[in-house]
Scaffold this motif. Structure first.
Motif, mmCIF file in Angstrom:
data_model
loop_
_atom_site.group_PDB
_atom_site.id
_atom_site.type_symbol
_atom_site.label_atom_id
_atom_site.label_comp_id
_atom_site.label_asym_id
_atom_site.label_seq_id
_atom_site.Cartn_x
_atom_site.Cartn_y
_atom_site.Cartn_z
ATOM 1 N N ARG A 273 0.826 -1.219 0.000
ATOM 2 C CA ARG A 273 0.000 0.000 0.000
ATOM 3 C C ARG A 273 0.853 1.260 0.000
ATOM 4 N N ASN A 274 2.078 1.145 0.494
ATOM 5 C CA ASN A 274 2.956 2.328 0.521
ATOM 6 C C ASN A 274 3.614 2.603 -0.833
ATOM 7 N N GLY A 275 3.244 1.825 -1.871
ATOM 8 C CA GLY A 275 3.775 2.078 -3.204
ATOM 9 C C GLY A 275 4.945 1.193 -3.606
ATOM 10 N N THR A 276 5.512 0.468 -2.632
ATOM 11 C CA THR A 276 6.630 -0.433 -2.938
ATOM 12 C C THR A 276 6.151 -1.605 -3.790
ATOM 13 N N VAL A 277 6.933 -1.962 -4.795
ATOM 14 C CA VAL A 277 6.652 -3.174 -5.587
ATOM 15 C C VAL A 277 7.897 -4.041 -5.606
ATOM 16 N N GLU A 278 7.746 -5.283 -5.222
ATOM 17 C CA GLU A 278 8.872 -6.240 -5.261
ATOM 18 C C GLU A 278 8.516 -7.340 -6.234
#
Length: 341
Positions: A273-278
């Motif tokens: 939700r904080n925008g991080t994509v792994e």
């Protein structure tokens, strides 16, 4: 130490593509017997790998006295063959679904216990690298609690995969008892229980034969599940995904979403939700077209060599089977069914 002497009962596609080559590649194994009512199939593997060919498993057990067996036969035969092997003192690796009733599964577990042998069920989805990675990520806590999910397993059906094509035992009700649900659905009930470390509390299901002709076994199922934790989701099994296989799972969690098997290269994708994509490239999930090592055989052999509990025990196989049996009950009664009631 001496090698584990293994016999393979049933020489169809699952043996040809998974069990036999993986045993042959394991340095702790000697393949000593192959059993198939179509004796030519057994003979072909015996010529290739050594060992004897048999048309009948009881004769083989008495003559060869193997240390361990793989039971790769039609679903309806799993219990009787596994119990006979256990009574003959052999460790048992049985294909999924481990049985066709809960009573059978219980009897298999008891037979293994009574005879001091190991019983393992071939739920290979737990050992696929993307699923292992996904469970690690869940356990790290980064996603928080799983709230909802969908898990799906579909392909064009056993007519494209089985050695007998459209004449396969998979389509014969008396041998298979269940179709896409026994073939694919039980993989997914096992996967979701294991991945979420949770049990299915309740299930509602539509299970039917929509398109495969000349068979009374199900070719499609859509189920809705409520887990003990309260998470809700869907489980789909299909033999009519004619444009290609889908083996994917999406978990919507408090802090984001995890997509497993939705992308050809990035097998696990975590979007927070904080925008991080792994994105994780961790190796493919095996498909009928492209076989990867299942890991099941090595895990089974390791448990024998090291005297440990098998990675996927009879109890685990029984719990995953129970979910599928309850789905059939839901279809029959038109009601939601409490699992493990």
């Amino acid at each position: 130490m001496s090698k584990v002497r293994v016999a393979v009962i049933g020489c169809g596609s699952i043996s040809k593509y998974r069990h036999i080559p993986e045993y042959a590649a394991n340095p702790n194994v000697e393949l000593v017997a192959f059993v198939d009512p179509v004796i030519e199939r057994a003979q072909q593997f015996a010529e290739q790998h050594g060992g004897k060919a048999f048309a009948d498993y009881e004769t083989m057990l008495a003559e060869v006295k193997p240390d361990a067996v793989s039971v790769c036969t039609p679903n309806a035969l799993h219990a009787s063959m596994s119990i006979a092997a256990a009574k003959a003192g052999a460790h048992v690796l049985v294909e999924k679904p481990m049985a066709v009733s809960d009573a059978e599964a219980e009897a298999m577990i008891q037979a293994a216990e009574d005879n001091g042998v190991k019983l393992m069920v071939g739920h290979n989805q737990r050992l696929m690298p993307p699923h292992v990675k996904a469970k690690q990520i869940l356990e790290s806590g980064v996603l928080g609690k799983v709230l909802t999910f969908r898990t799906s397993f579909g392909h064009p059906g056993p007519d494209a995969w089985s050695v007998d094509g459209a004449n396969s035992w998979f389509f014969r009700k008396e041998e298979a008892l269940m179709g896409a649900m026994g073939d694919l659905g039980v993989h997914k009930s096992d996967l979701i229980r294991w991945m979420l470390n949770d049990e299915v509390a309740e299930i509602g299901a539509f299970v039917g034969t929509l398109h495969k002709e000349g068979t009374q076994v199900d070719d499609n199922a859509s189920c809705i599940l409520r887990m003990k934790s309260g998470a809700i989701g869907t489980l789909v099994a299909s033999w009519t995904y004619y444009k290609g296989e889908d083996n994917s799972t999406i978990l919507w969690c408090e802090n984001g979403v995890m997509k497993i098997g939705t992308h050809p290269d990035d097998q696990v994708i975590v979007e927070l939700r904080n925008g991080t994509v792994e994105k994780h490239k961790v190796g493919a999930i095996s498909t009928n077209e492209k076989q990867e090592s299942s890991g099941v055989i090595d895990a089974f052999v390791d448990s024998i060599v090291n005297g440990t509990t098998p990675a996927i025990s009879g109890e685990e196989g029984r719990a995953s089977l129970k979910v599928i049996l309850c789905a059939f009950e839901s279809q029959e009664t038109g009601k939601f069914i409490t699992v493990n009631a």
